[in-house]
Scaffold this motif. Structure first.
Motif, PDB file in Angstrom:
ATOM      1  N   GLU A   1       0.868  -1.232   0.035  1.00  0.00           N
ATOM      2  CA  GLU A   1      -0.013  -0.125   0.244  1.00  0.00           C
ATOM      3  C   GLU A   1       0.791   1.324   0.087  1.00  0.00           C
ATOM      4  O   GLU A   1       0.447   2.250  -0.470  1.00  0.00           O
ATOM      5  CB  GLU A   1      -1.068   0.060   1.211  1.00  0.00           C
ATOM      6  N   ALA A   2       2.053   1.302   0.501  1.00  0.00           N
ATOM      7  CA  ALA A   2       2.708   2.435   0.641  1.00  0.00           C
ATOM      8  C   ALA A   2       3.543   2.768  -0.905  1.00  0.00           C
ATOM      9  O   ALA A   2       4.129   3.884  -0.997  1.00  0.00           O
ATOM     10  CB  ALA A   2       3.898   2.286   1.536  1.00  0.00           C
ATOM     11  N   TYR A   3       3.557   1.661  -1.668  1.00  0.00           N
ATOM     12  CA  TYR A   3       3.937   2.050  -3.160  1.00  0.00           C
ATOM     13  C   TYR A   3       3.240   2.831  -3.660  1.00  0.00           C
ATOM     14  O   TYR A   3       1.860   2.519  -4.247  1.00  0.00           O
ATOM     15  CB  TYR A   3       4.563   0.782  -3.864  1.00  0.00           C
ATOM     16  N   GLN A   4       3.189   4.111  -3.892  1.00  0.00           N
ATOM     17  CA  GLN A   4       2.634   4.849  -4.580  1.00  0.00           C
ATOM     18  C   GLN A   4       3.277   5.816  -5.836  1.00  0.00           C
ATOM     19  O   GLN A   4       4.458   5.888  -5.552  1.00  0.00           O
ATOM     20  CB  GLN A   4       1.882   6.205  -3.857  1.00  0.00           C
ATOM     21  N   PRO A   5       2.871   6.131  -7.015  1.00  0.00           N
ATOM     22  CA  PRO A   5       3.771   6.854  -8.150  1.00  0.00           C
ATOM     23  C   PRO A   5       4.273   8.086  -7.580  1.00  0.00           C
ATOM     24  O   PRO A   5       5.468   8.217  -7.741  1.00  0.00           O
ATOM     25  CB  PRO A   5       2.427   6.972  -8.841  1.00  0.00           C
ATOM     26  N   ALA A   6       3.753   8.786  -6.629  1.00  0.00           N
ATOM     27  CA  ALA A   6       4.225  10.095  -6.160  1.00  0.00           C
ATOM     28  C   ALA A   6       5.443   9.732  -5.377  1.00  0.00           C
ATOM     29  O   ALA A   6       6.318  10.584  -5.352  1.00  0.00           O
ATOM     30  CB  ALA A   6       3.370  11.048  -5.343  1.00  0.00           C
TER      31      ALA A   6
ATOM     32  N   LEU B   1      13.163  -0.848  -9.133  1.00  0.00           N
ATOM     33  CA  LEU B   1      12.399  -1.193  -7.834  1.00  0.00           C
ATOM     34  C   LEU B   1      12.899  -2.031  -6.888  1.00  0.00           C
ATOM     35  O   LEU B   1      13.659  -3.126  -7.386  1.00  0.00           O
ATOM     36  CB  LEU B   1      10.864  -1.565  -8.296  1.00  0.00           C
ATOM     37  N   HIS B   2      13.143  -1.512  -5.741  1.00  0.00           N
ATOM     38  CA  HIS B   2      14.074  -2.404  -4.804  1.00  0.00           C
ATOM     39  C   HIS B   2      13.140  -3.609  -3.973  1.00  0.00           C
ATOM     40  O   HIS B   2      12.956  -3.172  -2.848  1.00  0.00           O
ATOM     41  CB  HIS B   2      14.704  -1.321  -3.834  1.00  0.00           C
ATOM     42  N   CYS B   3      13.160  -4.715  -4.571  1.00  0.00           N
ATOM     43  CA  CYS B   3      12.682  -5.773  -3.830  1.00  0.00           C
ATOM     44  C   CYS B   3      10.973  -5.286  -3.324  1.00  0.00           C
ATOM     45  O   CYS B   3      10.977  -5.593  -2.041  1.00  0.00           O
ATOM     46  CB  CYS B   3      13.385  -6.362  -2.907  1.00  0.00           C
ATOM     47  N   PRO B   4      10.249  -4.584  -4.021  1.00  0.00           N
ATOM     48  CA  PRO B   4       8.845  -4.404  -3.356  1.00  0.00           C
ATOM     49  C   PRO B   4       8.134  -5.682  -3.027  1.00  0.00           C
ATOM     50  O   PRO B   4       8.349  -7.097  -3.494  1.00  0.00           O
ATOM     51  CB  PRO B   4       8.318  -3.933  -4.970  1.00  0.00           C
ATOM     52  N   PRO B   5       7.113  -5.606  -2.307  1.00  0.00           N
ATOM     53  CA  PRO B   5       6.421  -7.068  -1.953  1.00  0.00           C
ATOM     54  C   PRO B   5       5.567  -7.563  -3.274  1.00  0.00           C
ATOM     55  O   PRO B   5       5.444  -6.750  -4.467  1.00  0.00           O
ATOM     56  CB  PRO B   5       5.094  -6.082  -1.257  1.00  0.00           C
TER      57      PRO B   5
END
Length: 326
Positions: free
Chosen positions: A93-98, A121-125
């Motif tokens: 949920e913290a991954y947002q375009p802004a 992208l650094h190992c996102p969920p």
């Protein structure tokens, strides 16, 4: 130094390159710009032209050191950095375009550069790989000239396979070594088919594959090899490639008989036998480590007998507890 093409980027990069997680000092130590400058310039002097960093390495200090190197050298040095791990909590949920856009701006400012050769992208969920809007924002950033290419750094083969479905993903950074062999199956086949650059990290399993550790080796309390063996801080697979330490030591003892002339160098050379690999990025906390790693490029390829022996050790000791998790 030998060079390979980094997939769709078209960059011709040194097959032995440099990862900078520990370049400012050993894991857990305060960041040292003097040490970082020494190692980074030694790398460039040796012909390394691809440096991988991240905004969280040394809390931005690694990016500053890498930027200083690029600005001070006449050679073309390609820089890859990463974004996303600064999100707290580090959840989908913290991954947002802004937020991603701000991280790119921060990295440009840290490095003093006008454009990033490669942002990853650094190992996102895992859930983030199923959100096209997170990948679309990098097309806008490319149009603005802030980045040249998008890549991903992944924990799992599943994530790598999903990421390369996006047309703007040009590279995948993944753990691949004597203890983590699953990427050589379907992922490498698909990466070659789609012309994806493959950057191999953790090639020596956090140093375990150097053959220098034993049951009495003590790591500092601030070293992830102490505090993350069970994945308490981040993905367990980043520490010793997810291999139980005692199991790893037993396997290393067998591998030393397969590669009696220096396990670390031959472990790196084994990775380079796979033509899907664009480069391998071992770290270095001192220039001597760097010079030792570079020797792998000139090492003879493993013999068929050595390749078979590696597979046997992996199948018997490592595969069951590791292969299916990542």
């Amino acid at each position: 130094m030998q060079f390979r093409t980094l997939g769709k980027t078209g960059f011709s990069i040194s097959e032995i390159s440099l990862g900078t997680w520990q370049v400012g000092g050993k894991w857990g130590d305060p960041f040292s710009h003097e040490n970082a400058d020494h190692i980074l310039n030694a790398a460039a002097d040796a012909g390394i032209n691809f440096i991988d960093t991240a905004d969280v390495y040394g809390d931005g200090e690694s990016e500053k050191a890498v930027g200083r190197l690029v600005r001070s050298r006449s050679e073309r040095i390609y820089v890859a950095t990463k974004c996303g791990r600064r999100l707290q909590p580090h959840v989908n949920e913290a991954y947002q375009p802004a937020a991603l856009r701000k991280f790119v701006d921060d990295s440009l400012r840290n490095m003093g550069l006008e454009t990033l050769d490669l942002i990853q992208l650094h190992c996102p969920p895992t859930e983030a790989y199923y959100r096209p809007e997170l990948f679309d924002v990098f097309d806008r950033l490319k149009d603005e000239g802030k980045i040249q290419n998008l890549g991903v750094s992944v924990e799992k083969v599943e994530e790598a396979l999903k990421a390369i479905e996006y047309p703007n993903v040009t590279t995948v950074q993944i753990i691949f070594n004597l203890f983590r062999q699953r990427p050589a199956e379907l992922f490498f086949t698909e990466a070659k088919r789609r012309n994806i650059g493959v950057i191999v990290r953790v090639p020596l399993a956090s140093g375990l594959l150097t053959g220098k550790f034993d049951q009495n080796t003590i790591f500092s309390q601030d070293d992830h090899r102490t505090f993350n063996r069970q994945g308490d801080a981040f993905d367990k697979g980043e520490t010793f490639s997810g291999v139980d330490y005692e199991t790893g030591l037993a396997a290393v003892n067998e591998l030393k008989t397969v590669f009696p002339n220096g396990l670390a160098v031959d472990a790196l050379r084994w990775i380079l036998t796979f033509d899907a690999v664009s480069c391998v990025i071992p770290g270095a906390s001192k220039p001597e480590h760097l010079i030792a790693n570079i020797q792998a490029a000139d090492r003879p390829a493993p013999s068929p007998e050595q390749m078979a022996a590696v597979k046997k050790i992996y199948d018997e000791r490592i595969k069951n507890p590791v292969h299916y998790l990542w």
